[in-house]
Design an enzyme around this catalytic site. Structure first.
Site, short mmCIF file in Angstrom:
data_model
loop_
_atom_site.label_atom_id
_atom_site.label_comp_id
_atom_site.label_asym_id
_atom_site.label_seq_id
_atom_site.Cartn_x
_atom_site.Cartn_y
_atom_site.Cartn_z
N ILE A 272 1.66 -1.69 8.74
CA ILE A 272 2.39 -1.81 7.49
C ILE A 272 1.41 -1.84 6.33
CG2 ILE A 272 4.33 -3.00 8.57
CD1 ILE A 272 3.33 -5.59 7.19
N SER A 273 1.86 -1.43 5.16
CA SER A 273 1.08 -1.44 3.94
C SER A 273 -0.16 -0.57 4.12
CB SER A 273 0.75 -2.89 3.55
OG SER A 273 0.25 -2.97 2.25
N ASN A 274 -1.35 -1.10 3.90
CA ASN A 274 -2.55 -0.30 4.16
C ASN A 274 -2.66 0.08 5.63
OD1 ASN A 274 -3.30 -0.40 1.51
ND2 ASN A 274 -5.03 -1.78 1.79
N GLY A 295 5.17 1.29 8.29
CA GLY A 295 5.98 0.51 7.37
C GLY A 295 5.34 0.43 6.00
#
Length: 607
Positions: A272-274, A295
């Site tokens: 998720i994210s980075n 995500g």
């Protein structure tokens, strides 16, 4: 990219050193075999498991971090347990009303073994951490590895709540990388960094990160900003090396089994994210991957509507505090009252600079809001951005990423920023031994937090951070050498479509104000499909970027967690790989925030 709250900082002089840019990786070097150093292993059973270090759900919900017997010299086991606690609380919504452990997910103890090492991609100056968690329930006849990368800039346990919590309970091994960032800080005053096991050590020992003898004599350096490697450009290779480490450790740990290879072992990548951006980069050369779930990914692609993180982050850092003054009913955090006092000074400063129109705050705020909307920001993202403004997350990201993209050494930030521990008046000071000891467990990988602050030499009232932010923005819009250097680093991040035939599912909140879906997942999915790739997109209404911030009452009333949808996407992908179901279809998912979450509130698609 989950961060800790900002403290207002006082002025400090910045030391400026020359830095040289490293050569970007070539396509040929992407396939070179990984070399692992400082390999260690440990056993985690009988009250010390892989998933929570024995804390369980109740222990992770505790408001106080697990204590160290000796605050200045914690053991490796104590550091690990606290790192798990910190990583879970920074990522997941663990409130009883949030449904974790009942509606979705499990924190039942998972005994097993853990292997850690350093790995270095060809051409890099510094290593990244890799780790394999091997549960006792792993079945060599059902070979499953979940490979992941930490969210934000977190340390090696930074994806435990994402990949570990899904893969370990069902007997999959889980491979991790900190993707060249992490909490391996270096105390320049003391000449001390972080060793293999997380304990503080001197330069006479093997360290995860050392900025070198040319670094300043005071302050704090950290790997994401000061490695000189622009680690984001290598995210895909970091994930691949985590997969290679998994195979190497499986072959060592299970010598009686048939040799583990990419061809006979299922690899599902998730982040998720980075971390989501990292697994999408790995998908480009994903002949070794079987599926990918990303995500809220920080991904950059050359497509209509797409924008670079540094572009929209520096834009938001400048304009968003003023624009929010044009809106009523914004989400409230403990720092909202303080952030509100900064709106009028920011509006006035931008009007003086000719950026906005109007002679009063209300008109200037409407001008700032219109500018953001014209640049592609949705109303949902702008409202959720109130949290990133309250905690000054846009500035925290911009300061660190400017150093990373431009490959600026410690003390050489083009806008004069440095990092240090701080006195009560926010002036820089030397770090204490106890503060250093907790960095590896407690830090998010980007200051401020864990006793480390951002020192801004341009800090001055009435718009305290405005001058520094204008400098950061000019590194994107300007024509100087430093700006060209930062933009050159950003150009190395451009993603390509995933490998043909690779199933990819994106899960993104429509209300994400830190990594807006309009700049990332939507254009990525469109470009990938135009290239004939099999990419699906779940757009989740009422989901913003930070599940962990749902501990704030007003955010819990307005938003739902994203993590259950990531878990659900993994379930659907695995069923598809098992031949039991079709790949999940695109979906815009309606949700019902507030109260105790149940299946109807989350509305997880069944297909």
């Amino acid at each position: 990219m989950n961060q800790t709250p900002l403290q207002l900082l006082a002025c400090a002089s910045a030391l400026v050193l020359a830095a040289c840019a490293a050569t970007p990786p070539t396509s040929a070097s992407r396939t070179e075999a990984a070399v692992f150093t400082a390999v260690t292993s440990s056993v985690h059973r009988d009250g010390d498991d892989l998933l929570s270090g024995g804390l369980g759900l109740d222990g992770l919900r505790g408001m106080t971090a697990p204590a160290f017997a000796d605050a200045q010299a914690p053991s490796a086991a104590e550091l690990r347990r606290r790192a798990l606690w910190s990583s879970w609380r920074g990522i997941a919504d663990l409130r009883p009303q949030g449904g974790y452990g009942t509606l979705y997910g499990s924190l039942a103890a998972v005994p097993g073994r853990e292997f850690q090492a350093f790995a270095t991609v060809p051409g890099a100056r510094h290593p990244h951490r890799v780790m394999l968690q091997l549960p006792d329930t792993f079945d060599a006849e059902r070979r499953c590895v979940v490979v992941t990368a930490s969210s934000g800039s977190r340390g090696i346990y930074g994806a435990i709540a994402v990949a570990g919590a899904w893969g370990l309970p069902q007997g999959c091994a889980v491979a991790y990388t900190d993707k060249g960032a992490g909490s391996d800080y270096f105390d320049l005053d003391a000449g001390m960094g972080v060793g293999v096991d997380g304990r503080v050590a001197g330069r006479d020992q093997l360290l995860a990160f050392d900025p070198g003898d040319a670094a300043p004599a005071t302050g704090i350096a950290f790997k994401h900003a000061h490695s000189g490697d622009n680690p984001e450009a290598d995210w895909g290779r970091h994930v691949r090396q985590a997969g290679e480490f998994a195979l190497a450790m499986l072959n060592d740990a299970l010598p009686d089994a048939a040799r583990f290879t990419f061809d006979n072992t299922r690899f599902i990548a998730v982040g998720i994210s980075n971390g989501g951006g990292a697994v999408l980069r790995a998908a480009e050369d994903g002949d070794w991957l079987d599926a990918v779930v990303a995500g809220e990914p920080n991904v950059q692609i050359d497509a209509p509507g797409a924008r670079a993180l540094y572009d929209y982050t520096t834009e938001a850092a400048l304009l968003m505090p003023c624009a929010l003054a044009a809106l009523d009913g914004l989400p409230q955090s403990p720092l909202s009252a303080l952030a509100t006092t900064m709106r009028a000074p920011r509006c006035a400063a931008l009007r003086k600079a000719g950026v906005l129109e109007g002679d009063d705050t209300a008109t200037q705020a409407r001008s700032a809001l219109a500018a953001l909307q014209g640049a592609g920001w949705t109303d949902e993202a702008i409202r959720a951005a109130a949290l990133s403004v309250d905690f000054d997350l846009y500035r925290a990201v911009a300061v660190t990423y400017a150093s990373a993209y431009g490959r600026f050494a410690a003390g050489a930030h083009p806008c004069g920023y440095t990092f240090a521990a701080q006195n009560p008046d926010f002036s820089p000071r030397a770090t204490t031994a106890a503060e250093r000891a907790g960095w590896w467990s407690d830090a998010s990988g980007i200051p401020p937090g864990a006793g480390v602050g951002i020192i801004d030499p341009q800090l001055a009232p009435p718009d305290l951070t405005g001058a520094g932010l204008a400098c950061l923005r000019a590194l994107w819009t300007g024509d100087g050498g430093d700006a060209r250097r930062v933009r050159a680093g950003v150009q190395q991040l451009a993603s390509a479509p995933p490998r043909a035939g690779l199933p990819v599912v994106l899960v993104h909140g429509r209300d994400d104000g830190l990594i807006p879906i309009a700049f990332t997942s939507t254009p990525y999915a469109s470009a990938a499909r135009a290239a004939g790739r099999d990419v699906r997109l779940w757009e989740v209404r009422n989901a913003q970027h930070f599940d962990g911030f749902l501990a704030l009452p007003d955010y819990a009333a307005r938003y739902v967690p994203l993590l259950p949808y990531v878990y659900a996407a993994l379930d659907r992908v695995q069923a598809h790989l098992d031949g039991q179901d079709a790949l999940p279809a695109d979906a815009v998912i309606d949700t019902r925030p507030g109260g105790t979450l149940d299946a109807s509130a989350l509305a997880i698609p069944t297909r």
